[in-house]
Write a protein that holds these residues in place. Structure first.
Motif, PDB file in Angstrom:
ATOM      1  N   VAL A  59     129.795 116.117 132.779  1.00 39.45           N
ATOM      2  CA  VAL A  59     130.963 115.451 134.138  1.00 39.45           C
ATOM      3  C   VAL A  59     131.898 115.811 134.257  1.00 39.45           C
ATOM      4  O   VAL A  59     133.073 116.005 135.491  1.00 39.45           O
ATOM      5  N   LYS A  60     132.941 116.277 133.085  1.00 43.17           N
ATOM      6  CA  LYS A  60     134.168 116.551 132.717  1.00 43.17           C
ATOM      7  C   LYS A  60     133.966 118.571 133.888  1.00 43.17           C
ATOM      8  O   LYS A  60     135.265 118.301 134.341  1.00 43.17           O
ATOM      9  N   ASN A  61     133.087 119.030 133.937  1.00 44.46           N
ATOM     10  CA  ASN A  61     133.039 120.230 134.669  1.00 44.46           C
ATOM     11  C   ASN A  61     132.835 120.014 135.853  1.00 44.46           C
ATOM     12  O   ASN A  61     132.141 120.966 136.993  1.00 44.46           O
ATOM     13  N   GLY A  62     132.446 118.349 136.573  1.00 42.01           N
ATOM     14  CA  GLY A  62     132.105 118.325 138.364  1.00 42.01           C
ATOM     15  C   GLY A  62     131.084 117.460 138.745  1.00 42.01           C
ATOM     16  O   GLY A  62     130.542 117.558 139.769  1.00 42.01           O
ATOM     17  N   PHE A  63     129.858 117.938 137.084  1.00 34.67           N
ATOM     18  CA  PHE A  63     128.658 116.808 137.819  1.00 34.67           C
ATOM     19  C   PHE A  63     128.995 115.227 137.998  1.00 34.67           C
ATOM     20  O   PHE A  63     129.598 114.852 137.417  1.00 34.67           O
ATOM     21  N   ASN A  64     128.565 115.107 139.016  1.00 40.73           N
ATOM     22  CA  ASN A  64     128.701 113.275 139.566  1.00 40.73           C
ATOM     23  C   ASN A  64     126.889 112.946 140.015  1.00 40.73           C
ATOM     24  O   ASN A  64     128.201 111.833 140.150  1.00 40.73           O
ATOM     25  N   ASN A  65     126.403 113.421 139.821  1.00 43.50           N
ATOM     26  CA  ASN A  65     125.029 112.745 140.046  1.00 43.50           C
ATOM     27  C   ASN A  65     124.028 111.825 139.158  1.00 43.50           C
ATOM     28  O   ASN A  65     124.626 111.559 138.133  1.00 43.50           O
ATOM     29  N   ARG A  66     122.717 111.493 138.900  1.00 46.85           N
ATOM     30  CA  ARG A  66     122.480 110.420 137.953  1.00 46.85           C
ATOM     31  C   ARG A  66     121.960 111.412 136.677  1.00 46.85           C
ATOM     32  O   ARG A  66     121.274 112.542 136.790  1.00 46.85           O
ATOM     33  N   ASP A 108     124.284 126.838 127.023  1.00 39.32           N
ATOM     34  CA  ASP A 108     124.262 126.616 128.685  1.00 39.32           C
ATOM     35  C   ASP A 108     125.339 126.148 129.208  1.00 39.32           C
ATOM     36  O   ASP A 108     126.093 125.968 130.467  1.00 39.32           O
ATOM     37  N   VAL A 109     126.011 124.580 128.782  1.00 41.28           N
ATOM     38  CA  VAL A 109     126.877 123.861 128.608  1.00 41.28           C
ATOM     39  C   VAL A 109     128.014 124.318 128.245  1.00 41.28           C
ATOM     40  O   VAL A 109     129.224 124.601 128.575  1.00 41.28           O
ATOM     41  N   PHE A 110     127.936 124.264 126.580  1.00 39.11           N
ATOM     42  CA  PHE A 110     128.916 124.521 126.232  1.00 39.11           C
ATOM     43  C   PHE A 110     129.338 125.908 125.872  1.00 39.11           C
ATOM     44  O   PHE A 110     130.834 125.633 125.662  1.00 39.11           O
ATOM     45  N   TYR A 111     128.681 126.896 126.362  1.00 37.77           N
ATOM     46  CA  TYR A 111     129.648 128.063 125.443  1.00 37.77           C
ATOM     47  C   TYR A 111     128.938 128.770 126.778  1.00 37.77           C
ATOM     48  O   TYR A 111     129.056 130.165 127.063  1.00 37.77           O
ATOM     49  N   PHE A 112     129.520 128.377 128.517  1.00 35.68           N
ATOM     50  CA  PHE A 112     128.730 129.357 129.670  1.00 35.68           C
ATOM     51  C   PHE A 112     129.811 130.021 130.257  1.00 35.68           C
ATOM     52  O   PHE A 112     129.132 130.909 129.996  1.00 35.68           O
ATOM     53  N   LYS A 113     130.872 130.406 129.148  1.00 38.21           N
ATOM     54  CA  LYS A 113     131.620 131.073 129.534  1.00 38.21           C
ATOM     55  C   LYS A 113     131.037 132.622 128.859  1.00 38.21           C
ATOM     56  O   LYS A 113     131.099 133.452 129.170  1.00 38.21           O
ATOM     57  N   GLU A 114     130.831 132.016 127.585  1.00 39.32           N
ATOM     58  CA  GLU A 114     130.765 133.321 127.167  1.00 39.32           C
ATOM     59  C   GLU A 114     129.167 134.094 126.850  1.00 39.32           C
ATOM     60  O   GLU A 114     129.163 134.798 126.883  1.00 39.32           O
ATOM     61  N   TYR A 146     125.940 122.189 139.588  1.00 40.25           N
ATOM     62  CA  TYR A 146     126.148 121.059 139.148  1.00 40.25           C
ATOM     63  C   TYR A 146     126.041 120.699 140.527  1.00 40.25           C
ATOM     64  O   TYR A 146     125.625 119.308 140.552  1.00 40.25           O
ATOM     65  N   LYS A 147     126.503 120.704 141.550  1.00 35.56           N
ATOM     66  CA  LYS A 147     127.235 120.663 142.367  1.00 35.56           C
ATOM     67  C   LYS A 147     125.663 119.927 143.337  1.00 35.56           C
ATOM     68  O   LYS A 147     125.424 118.981 144.356  1.00 35.56           O
ATOM     69  N   ARG A 148     124.825 121.205 143.337  1.00 37.46           N
ATOM     70  CA  ARG A 148     123.579 121.148 143.503  1.00 37.46           C
ATOM     71  C   ARG A 148     121.937 120.029 143.149  1.00 37.46           C
ATOM     72  O   ARG A 148     121.073 119.468 143.472  1.00 37.46           O
ATOM     73  N   THR A 149     122.705 120.185 141.370  1.00 43.71           N
ATOM     74  CA  THR A 149     121.550 118.774 140.742  1.00 43.71           C
ATOM     75  C   THR A 149     121.736 117.855 141.009  1.00 43.71           C
ATOM     76  O   THR A 149     123.071 116.970 141.054  1.00 43.71           O
TER      77      THR A 149
END
Length: 383
Positions: free
Chosen positions: A165-172, A129-135, A147-150
């Motif tokens: 992180v590359k796709n926008g996750f910037n929390n803990r 679900d992280v690596f292949y999300f588009k497919e 990711y913003k809410r996580t």
């Protein structure tokens, strides 16, 4: 502390949750798909089920089986909305923490509700679900919004943390943990190299899983190397059985097939791994495969695909296993199978290393206090 888990009914989820038994936490499970009855595997957990149907009308199962199109139309009006059911659970339980397992099936359906509150949200990534999300049908916008809410992230490999992180996750980031919370290793079921007659193959062939390529590779392997070997396929899609039946070479080999739709007990699978000379699993996308870790813990020599370089986090090619560089390359996989079957010393070296490595890094007993502390850490930060 009240923990509300959100997940589909899944063996690995049940194993994770059971790491919290006797922790003193109040644990609730919102079955996001409302599939099946209460699970006896986590009977100590308060299970929120039976929320989906407005009316369990007579002959519902018969109509579902025989008239699926009609059933689908009926269910448009006969099912409660998942977001409303989840909101009711939140209101009733008042959890201190919500923990979501997997994004597409469990995370996105509850996202609109979680965006309306500030309850700390832990997300455990699963599989692809992280690596292949588009497919998998998740848009970049949905991914970034989730990711913003996580607030907290748990992954089963380093690769997925870096991708998040590359796709926008910037929390803990809470760390890397196996998706099932760790392995229970029964050393008495680990057979020596000389007593391993089984070639064990994971049978997923669903677009992501590529067991059909492994079977094509077996057709190229020297028949002499397969003498006195039994080939066992577990979690096999129906297409795999048909492939074997339609192949002159494969149909002459001794196969045992466990269907994907007939549940094989984990204990039985581990026993199979403990007497398998090879464990072969091939896919074009995955997280850290739990089956790979289990096979390594039981001493089966792993031949494993390496999508996104995740498998190489635990396997060194030619040392404790063989990495499939191209999961669609029949000749490469055939060569790996022949290499492993010819080299008893390589398999012995790998077995010694892998069993010890799994005991040190993935032992369930060792990981339990770390998993319990994980929730205490989150709770403390929000007080």
């Amino acid at each position: 502390m009240k923990l509300l888990m959100v997940a589909i009914p899944n063996h690995h989820f049940f194993q994770w949750v059971n790491q919290l038994k006797d922790s003193g936490y109040e644990v609730y499970w919102f079955d996001v798909t409302d599939g099946g009855p209460q699970s006896p595997k986590i009977e100590w957990v308060t299970q929120i089920k039976g929320w989906k149907l407005k009316w369990n009308f007579p002959f519902r199962s018969t109509i579902k089986k025989r008239l699926p199109k009609l059933y689908k139309c009926i269910q448009k009006y006969n099912e409660h909305d998942v977001s409303k059911a989840f909101q009711n659970a939140l209101t009733t339980i008042q959890p201190d923490i919500v923990h979501c397992f997997e994004m597409q099936l469990a995370g996105l359906p509850i996202l609109p509700i979680m965006e309306q509150n500030t309850i700390p949200l832990i997300y455990s990534s699963w599989g692809s679900d992280v690596f292949y999300f588009k497919e998998l049908g998740v848009s970049k916008q949905e991914l970034e919004r989730f990711y913003k809410r996580t607030n907290y992230l748990v992954t089963d490999c380093q690769r997925d943390y870096h991708l998040a992180v590359k796709n926008g996750f910037n929390n803990r980031f809470l760390g890397v943990f196996p998706g099932n919370g760790g392995l229970t290793i029964n050393n008495s079921n680990i057979k020596p190299v000389s007593e391993r007659p089984i070639i064990l193959i994971k049978g997923y062939d669903d677009g992501v899983g590529k067991a059909s390529i492994v079977l094509k590779a077996l057709e190229l392997v020297s028949v002499k190397l397969l003498d006195y070997k039994q080939i066992v396929i577990y979690s096999a899609d129906d297409s795999i059985q048909k492939q074997i039946q339609h192949s002159k070479i494969l149909s002459s080999l001794p196969f045992t097939i466990h269907s994907r739709y007939t549940f094989i007990q984990n204990k039985e699978l581990l026993e199979l791994m403990g007497k398998s000379c090879l464990h072969i699993a091939n896919s074009i996308s995955d997280g850290m495969p739990n089956a790979l870790l289990e096979a390594m813990s039981m001493g089966a020599f792993p031949i494993q695909s390496n999508p996104g370089q995740v498998t190489e986090e635990v396997l060194v090619h030619g040392k404790n296993g063989l990495l499939i560089a191209n999961p669609l390359d029949v000749k490469e996989i055939a060569k790996h199978i022949e290499t492993a079957l010819k080299d008893d010393s390589l398999r012995q070296q790998a077995q010694d290393f892998n069993v010890n490595f799994m005991q040190r890094q993935y032992n369930r007993t060792t990981l339990q206090p770390k998993i319990q502390t994980l929730y205490q850490t989150v709770y403390s930060e929000y007080q």
